[in-house]
Scaffold this motif. Structure first.
Motif, PDB file in Angstrom:
ATOM      1  N   LYS A   1      -3.042 -64.553  17.181  1.00 29.72           N
ATOM      2  CA  LYS A   1      -2.228 -63.487  16.366  1.00 29.72           C
ATOM      3  C   LYS A   1      -0.869 -64.144  15.793  1.00 29.72           C
ATOM      4  CE  LYS A   1      -3.789 -59.338  18.410  1.00 29.72           C
ATOM      5  NZ  LYS A   1      -3.532 -58.184  19.369  1.00 29.72           N
ATOM      6  N   LYS A   2      -0.471 -65.212  16.619  1.00 29.08           N
ATOM      7  CA  LYS A   2       0.728 -65.784  16.017  1.00 29.08           C
ATOM      8  C   LYS A   2       0.561 -66.658  15.026  1.00 29.08           C
ATOM      9  CE  LYS A   2       4.565 -68.744  17.591  1.00 29.08           C
ATOM     10  NZ  LYS A   2       4.300 -70.022  17.022  1.00 29.08           N
ATOM     11  N   ILE A   3      -0.594 -67.500  14.891  1.00 24.23           N
ATOM     12  CA  ILE A   3      -1.009 -68.509  14.184  1.00 24.23           C
ATOM     13  C   ILE A   3      -1.467 -67.542  12.798  1.00 24.23           C
ATOM     14  CG2 ILE A   3      -3.128 -69.689  13.341  1.00 24.23           C
ATOM     15  CD1 ILE A   3      -3.229 -70.792  16.254  1.00 24.23           C
ATOM     16  N   GLN A   4      -2.126 -66.383  12.833  1.00 32.26           N
ATOM     17  CA  GLN A   4      -2.172 -65.713  11.830  1.00 32.26           C
ATOM     18  C   GLN A   4      -0.956 -65.193  11.054  1.00 32.26           C
ATOM     19  OE1 GLN A   4      -4.838 -62.593  13.665  1.00 32.26           O
ATOM     20  NE2 GLN A   4      -6.573 -63.337  12.488  1.00 32.26           N
ATOM     21  N   LYS A   5      -0.034 -65.113  11.627  1.00 34.48           N
ATOM     22  CA  LYS A   5       1.340 -64.700  10.982  1.00 34.48           C
ATOM     23  C   LYS A   5       2.186 -65.835  10.274  1.00 34.48           C
ATOM     24  CE  LYS A   5       2.245 -61.011  14.312  1.00 34.48           C
ATOM     25  NZ  LYS A   5       2.997 -60.327  15.342  1.00 34.48           N
ATOM     26  N   GLU A   6       1.495 -67.045  10.504  1.00 27.07           N
ATOM     27  CA  GLU A   6       2.215 -68.396   9.981  1.00 27.07           C
ATOM     28  C   GLU A   6       1.407 -68.498   8.606  1.00 27.07           C
ATOM     29  OE1 GLU A   6       1.462 -71.109  12.993  1.00 27.07           O
ATOM     30  OE2 GLU A   6       2.876 -70.217  14.308  1.00 27.07           O
TER      31      GLU A   6
ATOM     32  N   ASN B   1      -2.997 -76.825   7.931  1.00 33.51           N
ATOM     33  CA  ASN B   1      -3.690 -78.011   7.071  1.00 33.51           C
ATOM     34  C   ASN B   1      -4.084 -78.941   7.953  1.00 33.51           C
ATOM     35  OD1 ASN B   1      -4.748 -79.340   5.005  1.00 33.51           O
ATOM     36  ND2 ASN B   1      -3.018 -80.048   4.176  1.00 33.51           N
ATOM     37  N   PRO B   2      -5.345 -79.052   8.490  1.00 31.60           N
ATOM     38  CA  PRO B   2      -6.410 -78.125   8.287  1.00 31.60           C
ATOM     39  C   PRO B   2      -6.299 -76.837   8.823  1.00 31.60           C
ATOM     40  CG  PRO B   2      -6.983 -79.918   9.760  1.00 31.60           C
ATOM     41  CD  PRO B   2      -5.633 -80.167   9.429  1.00 31.60           C
ATOM     42  N   PRO B   3      -7.047 -75.818   8.497  1.00 31.96           N
ATOM     43  CA  PRO B   3      -6.832 -74.489   9.109  1.00 31.96           C
ATOM     44  C   PRO B   3      -7.280 -74.735  10.609  1.00 31.96           C
ATOM     45  CG  PRO B   3      -8.320 -74.429   6.895  1.00 31.96           C
ATOM     46  CD  PRO B   3      -7.939 -75.978   7.367  1.00 31.96           C
ATOM     47  N   ALA B   4      -6.071 -73.877  11.547  1.00 34.58           N
ATOM     48  CA  ALA B   4      -6.285 -73.679  12.838  1.00 34.58           C
ATOM     49  C   ALA B   4      -7.689 -73.234  13.330  1.00 34.58           C
ATOM     50  CB  ALA B   4      -5.180 -72.881  13.309  1.00 34.58           C
TER      51      ALA B   4
ATOM     52  N   ASN C   1      -0.887 -77.585  13.390  1.00 37.60           N
ATOM     53  CA  ASN C   1      -0.652 -77.772  11.854  1.00 37.60           C
ATOM     54  C   ASN C   1      -0.413 -79.191  11.717  1.00 37.60           C
ATOM     55  OD1 ASN C   1      -0.075 -76.984   9.321  1.00 37.60           O
ATOM     56  ND2 ASN C   1       1.768 -76.043   9.681  1.00 37.60           N
ATOM     57  N   CYS C   2      -1.360 -79.726  10.993  1.00 36.68           N
ATOM     58  CA  CYS C   2      -1.340 -80.924  10.174  1.00 36.68           C
ATOM     59  C   CYS C   2      -1.022 -82.227  11.138  1.00 36.68           C
ATOM     60  CB  CYS C   2      -0.095 -80.926   9.291  1.00 36.68           C
ATOM     61  SG  CYS C   2      -0.114 -82.195   8.213  1.00 36.68           S
ATOM     62  N   CYS C   3      -0.818 -83.011  10.564  1.00 40.66           N
ATOM     63  CA  CYS C   3      -0.716 -84.678  11.060  1.00 40.66           C
ATOM     64  C   CYS C   3       0.302 -85.009  12.093  1.00 40.66           C
ATOM     65  CB  CYS C   3      -0.633 -85.449   9.793  1.00 40.66           C
ATOM     66  SG  CYS C   3       0.146 -85.097   8.694  1.00 40.66           S
ATOM     67  N   ASP C   4      -0.083 -85.768  12.861  1.00 40.41           N
ATOM     68  CA  ASP C   4       1.132 -86.296  14.004  1.00 40.41           C
ATOM     69  C   ASP C   4       1.588 -85.132  14.735  1.00 40.41           C
ATOM     70  OD1 ASP C   4       0.740 -88.891  12.656  1.00 40.41           O
ATOM     71  OD2 ASP C   4       2.674 -88.650  11.504  1.00 40.41           O
ATOM     72  N   GLN C   5       0.830 -84.183  14.941  1.00 43.52           N
ATOM     73  CA  GLN C   5       1.314 -83.156  16.116  1.00 43.52           C
ATOM     74  C   GLN C   5       0.100 -82.898  16.851  1.00 43.52           C
ATOM     75  OE1 GLN C   5       2.375 -79.257  14.394  1.00 43.52           O
ATOM     76  NE2 GLN C   5       3.029 -80.383  12.596  1.00 43.52           N
ATOM     77  N   TYR C   6       0.534 -82.840  18.411  1.00 47.24           N
ATOM     78  CA  TYR C   6      -0.717 -82.622  19.718  1.00 47.24           C
ATOM     79  C   TYR C   6      -1.333 -81.447  19.105  1.00 47.24           C
ATOM     80  CZ  TYR C   6       1.742 -86.248  22.213  1.00 47.24           C
ATOM     81  OH  TYR C   6       2.305 -87.493  22.517  1.00 47.24           O
TER      82      TYR C   6
ATOM     83  N   TRP D   1     -12.516 -69.255  17.563  1.00 43.76           N
ATOM     84  CA  TRP D   1     -11.705 -68.523  16.452  1.00 43.76           C
ATOM     85  C   TRP D   1     -11.573 -69.797  15.410  1.00 43.76           C
ATOM     86  CZ3 TRP D   1      -6.986 -69.371  14.571  1.00 43.76           C
ATOM     87  CH2 TRP D   1      -6.451 -68.191  13.322  1.00 43.76           C
ATOM     88  N   GLU D   2     -11.673 -69.128  14.150  1.00 43.93           N
ATOM     89  CA  GLU D   2     -11.466 -70.260  12.966  1.00 43.93           C
ATOM     90  C   GLU D   2     -10.659 -69.458  11.841  1.00 43.93           C
ATOM     91  OE1 GLU D   2     -13.352 -74.029  11.014  1.00 43.93           O
ATOM     92  OE2 GLU D   2     -14.538 -72.367  11.186  1.00 43.93           O
ATOM     93  N   ASP D   3      -9.356 -70.051  11.538  1.00 43.54           N
ATOM     94  CA  ASP D   3      -8.783 -69.291  10.518  1.00 43.54           C
ATOM     95  C   ASP D   3      -9.554 -69.483   9.167  1.00 43.54           C
ATOM     96  OD1 ASP D   3      -6.707 -68.139   8.758  1.00 43.54           O
ATOM     97  OD2 ASP D   3      -5.005 -69.529   9.625  1.00 43.54           O
ATOM     98  N   ASN D   4     -10.184 -68.632   8.467  1.00 45.34           N
ATOM     99  CA  ASN D   4     -10.788 -68.537   7.302  1.00 45.34           C
ATOM    100  C   ASN D   4     -10.005 -68.215   6.057  1.00 45.34           C
ATOM    101  OD1 ASN D   4     -13.263 -69.284   8.529  1.00 45.34           O
ATOM    102  ND2 ASN D   4     -13.594 -67.184   9.149  1.00 45.34           N
TER     103      ASN D   4
END
Length: 118
Positions: free
Chosen positions: A39-44, A48-51, A69-74, A113-116
Protein backbone atom coordinates in the motif's frame (compact mmCIF):
# COMPACT_ATOMS: atom_id res chain seq x y z
CA UNK A 1 -25.01 26.49 -5.56
CA UNK A 2 -22.29 26.57 -2.88
CA UNK A 3 -24.04 23.75 -1.01
CA UNK A 4 -24.13 21.63 -4.18
CA UNK A 5 -20.39 22.07 -4.67
CA UNK A 6 -19.74 21.17 -1.02
CA UNK A 7 -21.88 18.03 -1.34
CA UNK A 8 -20.15 16.91 -4.54
CA UNK A 9 -16.72 17.62 -3.04
CA UNK A 10 -17.68 15.72 0.12
CA UNK A 11 -18.86 12.71 -1.86
CA UNK A 12 -15.67 12.72 -3.93
CA UNK A 13 -13.43 12.87 -0.86
CA UNK A 14 -15.47 10.16 0.86
CA UNK A 15 -15.13 7.85 -2.13
CA UNK A 16 -11.35 8.41 -2.18
CA UNK A 17 -11.14 7.55 1.51
CA UNK A 18 -13.18 4.38 1.02
CA UNK A 19 -11.05 3.28 -1.95
CA UNK A 20 -7.82 3.80 -0.01
CA UNK A 21 -9.08 1.56 2.81
CA UNK A 22 -10.00 -1.40 0.63
CA UNK A 23 -8.07 -4.60 1.00
CA UNK A 24 -5.56 -5.64 -1.59
CA UNK A 25 -6.67 -8.50 -3.75
CA UNK A 26 -3.66 -10.80 -3.84
CA UNK A 27 -3.31 -14.31 -5.21
CA UNK A 28 -1.87 -15.52 -1.89
CA UNK A 29 -2.41 -14.64 1.74
CA UNK A 30 0.49 -12.57 3.04
CA UNK A 31 1.28 -11.00 6.43
CA UNK A 32 -0.38 -7.66 7.12
CA UNK A 33 2.98 -5.88 7.29
CA UNK A 34 3.72 -6.96 3.69
CA UNK A 35 0.30 -5.65 2.62
CA UNK A 36 1.16 -2.34 4.28
CA UNK A 37 4.43 -2.17 2.34
CA UNK A 38 2.50 -2.72 -0.91
CA UNK A 39 0.00 0.00 0.00
CA UNK A 40 2.91 2.36 0.72
CA UNK A 41 4.41 1.63 -2.72
CA UNK A 42 1.01 2.33 -4.31
CA UNK A 43 1.05 5.82 -2.79
CA UNK A 44 4.45 6.58 -4.33
CA UNK A 45 5.26 7.43 -7.92
CA UNK A 46 5.62 4.36 -10.13
CA UNK A 47 9.04 2.81 -9.66
CA UNK A 48 11.36 2.31 -12.61
CA UNK A 49 11.24 -0.61 -13.16
CA UNK A 50 7.77 -1.13 -11.61
CA UNK A 51 7.81 -2.60 -8.08
CA UNK A 52 7.06 -6.24 -7.41
CA UNK A 53 6.72 -8.47 -4.35
CA UNK A 54 7.75 -12.12 -4.41
CA UNK A 55 7.27 -14.91 -1.91
CA UNK A 56 10.37 -17.04 -1.46
CA UNK A 57 10.00 -20.45 0.17
CA UNK A 58 13.18 -22.14 1.30
CA UNK A 59 12.89 -25.35 3.28
CA UNK A 60 10.45 -24.45 6.11
CA UNK A 61 10.96 -20.67 5.88
CA UNK A 62 8.92 -18.06 4.00
CA UNK A 63 10.45 -14.75 2.95
CA UNK A 64 9.22 -11.76 0.96
CA UNK A 65 11.43 -10.12 -1.65
CA UNK A 66 10.53 -6.52 -2.55
CA UNK A 67 12.15 -4.67 -5.41
CA UNK A 68 13.38 -1.13 -4.91
CA UNK A 69 12.98 1.98 -6.99
CA UNK A 70 15.62 2.15 -9.72
CA UNK A 71 19.28 1.52 -9.89
CA UNK A 72 21.93 1.22 -7.22
CA UNK A 73 19.37 0.52 -4.49
CA UNK A 74 19.13 -2.74 -2.59
CA UNK A 75 16.22 -5.12 -3.16
CA UNK A 76 15.33 -6.37 0.31
CA UNK A 77 14.31 -9.77 1.64
CA UNK A 78 11.97 -9.71 4.66
CA UNK A 79 10.78 -12.43 7.02
CA UNK A 80 7.09 -12.96 7.88
CA UNK A 81 7.32 -10.19 10.51
CA UNK A 82 8.83 -7.71 8.04
CA UNK A 83 12.27 -7.84 9.61
CA UNK A 84 14.95 -7.21 7.02
CA UNK A 85 16.95 -10.40 6.47
CA UNK A 86 19.30 -9.09 3.81
CA UNK A 87 19.57 -7.58 0.34
CA UNK A 88 20.12 -10.47 -2.10
CA UNK A 89 20.88 -8.10 -4.96
CA UNK A 90 20.97 -4.46 -5.98
CA UNK A 91 23.23 -1.75 -4.65
CA UNK A 92 26.19 -0.19 -6.40
CA UNK A 93 27.78 -3.55 -7.25
CA UNK A 94 24.46 -5.27 -8.03
CA UNK A 95 25.36 -8.15 -5.73
CA UNK A 96 23.43 -7.08 -2.64
CA UNK A 97 24.75 -6.51 0.85
CA UNK A 98 26.45 -9.90 1.30
CA UNK A 99 24.42 -10.70 4.44
CA UNK A 100 22.00 -13.29 3.05
CA UNK A 101 21.92 -16.80 4.43
CA UNK A 102 23.62 -19.40 2.27
CA UNK A 103 20.50 -20.99 0.84
CA UNK A 104 21.51 -24.57 0.05
CA UNK A 105 18.02 -25.70 -0.92
CA UNK A 106 16.21 -24.56 -4.04
CA UNK A 107 14.22 -21.34 -3.61
CA UNK A 108 10.57 -21.54 -4.71
CA UNK A 109 9.69 -18.05 -5.97
CA UNK A 110 6.08 -16.90 -6.47
CA UNK A 111 5.00 -13.47 -7.69
CA UNK A 112 2.62 -11.98 -5.09
CA UNK A 113 2.07 -8.50 -6.49
CA UNK A 114 3.28 -6.34 -9.33
CA UNK A 115 2.61 -2.64 -9.83
CA UNK A 116 0.72 -2.37 -13.12
CA UNK A 117 0.34 1.39 -13.07
CA UNK A 118 1.76 3.33 -16.00
Amino acid sequence: MKNSIKIVAGLFLSSLAIMSCTDLELEKDVPNCIKQKIKKIQKEDVHNPPASVWEWKVESHTYYYITSNCCDQYNYLFDENCNVICAPDGGFSGTGDGNCPDFTAEIEKTLIWEDNRK
